[in-house]
Design an enzyme around this catalytic site. Structure first.
Site, PDB file in Angstrom:
ATOM      1  N   HIS A 198      34.400 -45.199  20.842  1.00 54.92           N
ATOM      2  CA  HIS A 198      35.049 -44.097  21.553  1.00 54.92           C
ATOM      3  C   HIS A 198      36.427 -44.556  22.053  1.00 54.92           C
ATOM      4  O   HIS A 198      36.604 -45.725  22.427  1.00 54.92           O
ATOM      5  CB  HIS A 198      34.233 -43.691  22.778  1.00 54.92           C
ATOM      6  CG  HIS A 198      32.927 -43.023  22.472  1.00 54.92           C
ATOM      7  ND1 HIS A 198      32.538 -42.642  21.214  1.00 54.92           N
ATOM      8  CD2 HIS A 198      31.920 -42.649  23.312  1.00 54.92           C
ATOM      9  CE1 HIS A 198      31.337 -42.067  21.287  1.00 54.92           C
ATOM     10  NE2 HIS A 198      30.938 -42.061  22.542  1.00 54.92           N
TER      11      HIS A 198
ATOM     12  N   LYS B 275      29.226 -35.797  33.422  1.00 50.02           N
ATOM     13  CA  LYS B 275      28.658 -37.150  33.596  1.00 50.02           C
ATOM     14  C   LYS B 275      29.723 -38.125  34.085  1.00 50.02           C
ATOM     15  O   LYS B 275      29.456 -39.002  34.904  1.00 50.02           O
ATOM     16  CB  LYS B 275      28.098 -37.668  32.262  1.00 50.02           C
ATOM     17  CG  LYS B 275      26.824 -37.011  31.810  1.00 50.02           C
ATOM     18  CD  LYS B 275      26.430 -37.603  30.456  1.00 50.02           C
ATOM     19  CE  LYS B 275      25.389 -36.744  29.768  1.00 50.02           C
ATOM     20  NZ  LYS B 275      25.213 -37.134  28.355  1.00 50.02           N
TER      21      LYS B 275
ATOM     22  N   THR C 224      14.219 -47.742  15.842  1.00 47.53           N
ATOM     23  CA  THR C 224      14.771 -47.459  14.511  1.00 47.53           C
ATOM     24  C   THR C 224      16.061 -46.640  14.576  1.00 47.53           C
ATOM     25  O   THR C 224      16.652 -46.358  13.546  1.00 47.53           O
ATOM     26  CB  THR C 224      13.734 -46.688  13.665  1.00 47.53           C
ATOM     27  OG1 THR C 224      13.351 -45.510  14.407  1.00 47.53           O
ATOM     28  CG2 THR C 224      12.528 -47.530  13.361  1.00 47.53           C
TER      29      THR C 224
ATOM     30  N   CYS D 205      27.856 -43.475  27.635  1.00 50.08           N
ATOM     31  CA  CYS D 205      28.709 -44.420  26.898  1.00 50.08           C
ATOM     32  C   CYS D 205      30.191 -44.302  27.279  1.00 50.08           C
ATOM     33  O   CYS D 205      30.869 -45.312  27.508  1.00 50.08           O
ATOM     34  CB  CYS D 205      28.527 -44.234  25.400  1.00 50.08           C
ATOM     35  SG  CYS D 205      28.482 -42.531  24.847  1.00 50.08           S
TER      36      CYS D 205
ATOM     37  N   VAL E 166      20.962 -46.930  18.500  1.00 48.38           N
ATOM     38  CA  VAL E 166      21.010 -47.851  19.651  1.00 48.38           C
ATOM     39  C   VAL E 166      19.923 -48.922  19.526  1.00 48.38           C
ATOM     40  O   VAL E 166      20.179 -50.115  19.744  1.00 48.38           O
ATOM     41  CB  VAL E 166      20.883 -47.068  20.986  1.00 48.38           C
ATOM     42  CG1 VAL E 166      20.767 -48.017  22.168  1.00 48.38           C
ATOM     43  CG2 VAL E 166      22.073 -46.122  21.165  1.00 48.38           C
TER      44      VAL E 166
HETATM   45  N1  LIG Z   1      24.472 -43.507  19.864  1.00 45.80           N
HETATM   46  C1  LIG Z   1      25.200 -43.860  20.913  1.00 45.80           C
HETATM   47  O1  LIG Z   1      26.369 -44.248  20.781  1.00 45.80           O
HETATM   48  C2  LIG Z   1      24.625 -43.787  22.301  1.00 45.80           C
HETATM   49  C3  LIG Z   1      25.387 -44.286  23.349  1.00 45.80           C
HETATM   50  C4  LIG Z   1      24.875 -44.250  24.662  1.00 45.80           C
HETATM   51  C5  LIG Z   1      23.625 -43.716  24.873  1.00 45.80           C
HETATM   52  N2  LIG Z   1      22.906 -43.219  23.835  1.00 45.80           N
HETATM   53  C6  LIG Z   1      21.569 -42.682  24.127  1.00 45.80           C
HETATM   54  O2  LIG Z   1      20.601 -43.582  23.569  1.00 45.80           O
HETATM   55  C7  LIG Z   1      19.439 -42.841  23.166  1.00 45.80           C
HETATM   56  C8  LIG Z   1      19.180 -43.127  21.679  1.00 45.80           C
HETATM   57  O3  LIG Z   1      20.294 -42.661  20.927  1.00 45.80           O
HETATM   58  P1  LIG Z   1      20.515 -43.004  19.382  1.00 45.80           P
HETATM   59  O4  LIG Z   1      21.929 -42.680  19.131  1.00 45.80           O
HETATM   60  O5  LIG Z   1      19.975 -44.336  19.048  1.00 45.80           O
HETATM   61  O6  LIG Z   1      19.586 -41.881  18.688  1.00 45.80           O
HETATM   62  P2  LIG Z   1      18.960 -41.909  17.223  1.00 45.80           P
HETATM   63  O7  LIG Z   1      19.766 -42.698  16.279  1.00 45.80           O
HETATM   64  O8  LIG Z   1      18.711 -40.467  16.910  1.00 45.80           O
HETATM   65  O9  LIG Z   1      17.551 -42.649  17.424  1.00 45.80           O
HETATM   66  C9  LIG Z   1      16.507 -42.081  18.203  1.00 45.80           C
HETATM   67  C10 LIG Z   1      15.305 -43.013  18.206  1.00 45.80           C
HETATM   68  O10 LIG Z   1      14.276 -42.358  18.994  1.00 45.80           O
HETATM   69  C11 LIG Z   1      13.060 -42.384  18.259  1.00 45.80           C
HETATM   70  N3  LIG Z   1      12.195 -41.250  18.623  1.00 45.80           N
HETATM   71  C12 LIG Z   1      12.458 -39.936  18.493  1.00 45.80           C
HETATM   72  N4  LIG Z   1      11.411 -39.211  18.931  1.00 45.80           N
HETATM   73  C13 LIG Z   1      10.472 -40.108  19.351  1.00 45.80           C
HETATM   74  C14 LIG Z   1       9.161 -39.987  19.885  1.00 45.80           C
HETATM   75  N5  LIG Z   1       8.599 -38.810  20.099  1.00 45.80           N
HETATM   76  N6  LIG Z   1       8.491 -41.121  20.182  1.00 45.80           N
HETATM   77  C15 LIG Z   1       9.040 -42.332  19.966  1.00 45.80           C
HETATM   78  N7  LIG Z   1      10.289 -42.527  19.455  1.00 45.80           N
HETATM   79  C16 LIG Z   1      10.979 -41.400  19.147  1.00 45.80           C
HETATM   80  C17 LIG Z   1      13.517 -42.269  16.819  1.00 45.80           C
HETATM   81  O11 LIG Z   1      12.466 -42.650  15.962  1.00 45.80           O
HETATM   82  P3  LIG Z   1      12.286 -41.917  14.541  1.00 45.80           P
HETATM   83  O12 LIG Z   1      13.428 -42.442  13.711  1.00 45.80           O
HETATM   84  O13 LIG Z   1      10.949 -42.362  14.110  1.00 45.80           O
HETATM   85  O14 LIG Z   1      12.390 -40.432  14.793  1.00 45.80           O
HETATM   86  C18 LIG Z   1      14.676 -43.256  16.827  1.00 45.80           C
HETATM   87  O15 LIG Z   1      14.188 -44.575  16.765  1.00 45.80           O
HETATM   88  C19 LIG Z   1      19.747 -41.366  23.488  1.00 45.80           C
HETATM   89  O16 LIG Z   1      19.252 -41.064  24.769  1.00 45.80           O
HETATM   90  C20 LIG Z   1      21.269 -41.331  23.500  1.00 45.80           C
HETATM   91  O17 LIG Z   1      21.780 -40.273  24.278  1.00 45.80           O
HETATM   92  C21 LIG Z   1      23.364 -43.245  22.549  1.00 45.80           C
END
Ligand SMILES: NC(=O)c1ccc[n+]([C@@H]2O[C@H](COP(=O)([O-])OP(=O)(O)OC[C@H]3O[C@@H](n4cnc5c(N)ncnc54)[C@H](OP(=O)(O)O)[C@@H]3O)[C@@H](O)[C@H]2O)c1
Length: 340
Positions: free
Chosen positions: A244, A215, A14, A131, A17
């Site tokens: 970015h 990183k 959700t 990223c 990513v």
């Molecule tokens: N955003 C980017 O551009 C980007 C780029 C490269 C890497 N990343 C990495 O990708 C990962 C996800 O990033 P994001 O940007 O998608 O974050 P995000 O929008 O905050 O989404 C986080 C996701 O993790 C879920 N989650 C949180 N706590 C959880 C738990 N205890 N059990 C199961 N699911 C849980 C959340 O579900 P709920 O909504 O139910 O809390 C949500 O689906 C991170 O490690 C981030 O560093 C992100």
């Protein structure tokens, strides 16, 4: 795996990513035979449409990963550290977007345009790089192969969606508040991000650099198999929703002319050369968003150092910097499993 394809689980389905992964899987026609969508308890029960079917999001538990061939992990470090080993123990290959496992010696860190062969060395977990690192590595790889990069100086201009859905919402809310004459409330970023730039992403280390800045050095060396590579990085959050940008200076072992660099980048996988300054054509985040190519341009000689070249790149960090790169890795794993 069953006859029809890969049994796939997305942990964090959700988030920014995870949501993008679903789009990319559909666009690339990934061979999915069954799909499980996992998130935190607060999203359990949410319904998501994908490929004409309705899927109900489940709360991730220790029992969630049975009957899964590949798990795409799109959660933060702590949640990945908790569930990735369980997924591996349950028989799944994990492609992890967090930084939790990236520097483990037995975890390949892969950009498919750069080091696809590393995937074969996995012991259950394959890591997606940071990223900004992915967006730099895609255009730097062909230049490195030709001229041998020994030093990189990079400044990043990172979009708020790099901090997930909450980062996007914070810029939107703050911009509205500031324009309405109200005080901006900061919860995700340390300071107001609307109409501002913040020269800090993640925590400061003892050496004065942030974790995000280190990183680029550590992951760049691992991906390029180049332990002596020198990287000096400054990471800055900017009030851009998506994509970015990076200003990159490279110093090379051998001479690399502007013309040769343009020629190499024009045919490099994953790169779109946008370098026609006379006609105001150069990479910009509004153009590189919502697609997978890393745009490269503003290529010019750095006349202050021998064998040095300057370029400007932009890439969608939710797609190529995360979701698309992970799905590309999953495609290679699926191929190894005989599913494609
Ligand atoms: N955003 C980017 O551009 C980007 C780029 C490269 C890497 N990343 C990495 O990708 C990962 C996800 O990033 P994001 O940007 O998608 O974050 P995000 O929008 O905050 O989404 C986080 C996701 O993790 C879920 N989650 C949180 N706590 C959880 C738990 N205890 N059990 C199961 N699911 C849980 C959340 O579900 P709920 O909504 O139910 O809390 C949500 O689906 C991170 O490690 C981030 O560093 C992100």
């Amino acid at each position: 795996m069953d006859k029809k394809g890969i049994r796939l689980t997305i942990l964090g389905a959700t988030g920014a990513v995870g949501t993008e992964m679903l789009r990319v899987l559909a666009e690339r026609n990934f061979p999915v035979s069954s799909l499980k969508l996992l998130a935190d308890a607060n999203d359990a029960g949410k319904q998501i449409q994908w490929q004409g079917q309705t899927y109900t999001v489940e709360e991730a538990t220790d029992d969630s990963f049975a009957d899964t061939d590949i798990t795409l992990v799109a959660v933060g470090n702590a949640v990945s550290l908790r569930f990735s080993p369980i997924a591996v123990k349950s028989g799944s290959v994990v492609v992890d977007n967090s930084s939790a496992y990236r520097m483990y010696p037995d975890v390949p860190l892969v950009v498919p345009e750069v080091n696809p062969e590393d995937i074969k060395k996995h012991n259950g977990i394959i890591a997606n790089p940071n990223c900004s690192t992915i967006i730099a590595m895609v255009p730097l790889k062909p230049l490195h192969d030709y001229a041998g990069i020994r030093r990189v100086i990079v400044s990043t201009y990172q979009a708020v969606s790099g901090a997930g859905v909450a980062g996007l919402n914070e810029l939107r809310d703050q911009a509205a508040d500031v324009l309405a004459g109200k005080t901006a409330q900061s919860k995700v970023f340390q300071h107001q991000i609307a109409f501002n730039v913040i020269p800090r992403i993640e925590t400061f280390q003892e050496n004065g650099y942030t974790y995000e800045e280190m990183k680029m050095l550590n992951e760049g060396r691992k991906i390029l198999h180049c332990p002596g590579l020198q990287v000096n990085c400054t990471c800055v959050r900017v009030p851009v929703f998506r994509s970015h940008s990076e200003s990159i200076t490279i110093e090379t072992e051998r001479k690399l002319t502007v013309e040769k660099a343009r020629e190499l980048l024009a045919s490099a996988p994953g790169v779109k050369l946008v370098d026609d300054p006379a006609n105001n054509l150069y990479p910009m985040p509004v153009d590189s968003s919502d697609q997978d190519l890393v745009f490269a341009g503003r290529i010019r000689e750095d006349f202050t150092a021998p064998n040095a070249l300057q370029l400007w790149v932009c890439g969608d960090q939710v797609r190529k910097g995360a979701a698309t790169n992970a799905v590309q890795i999953a495609e290679l794993v699926a191929k190894d499993m005989g599913a494609v």
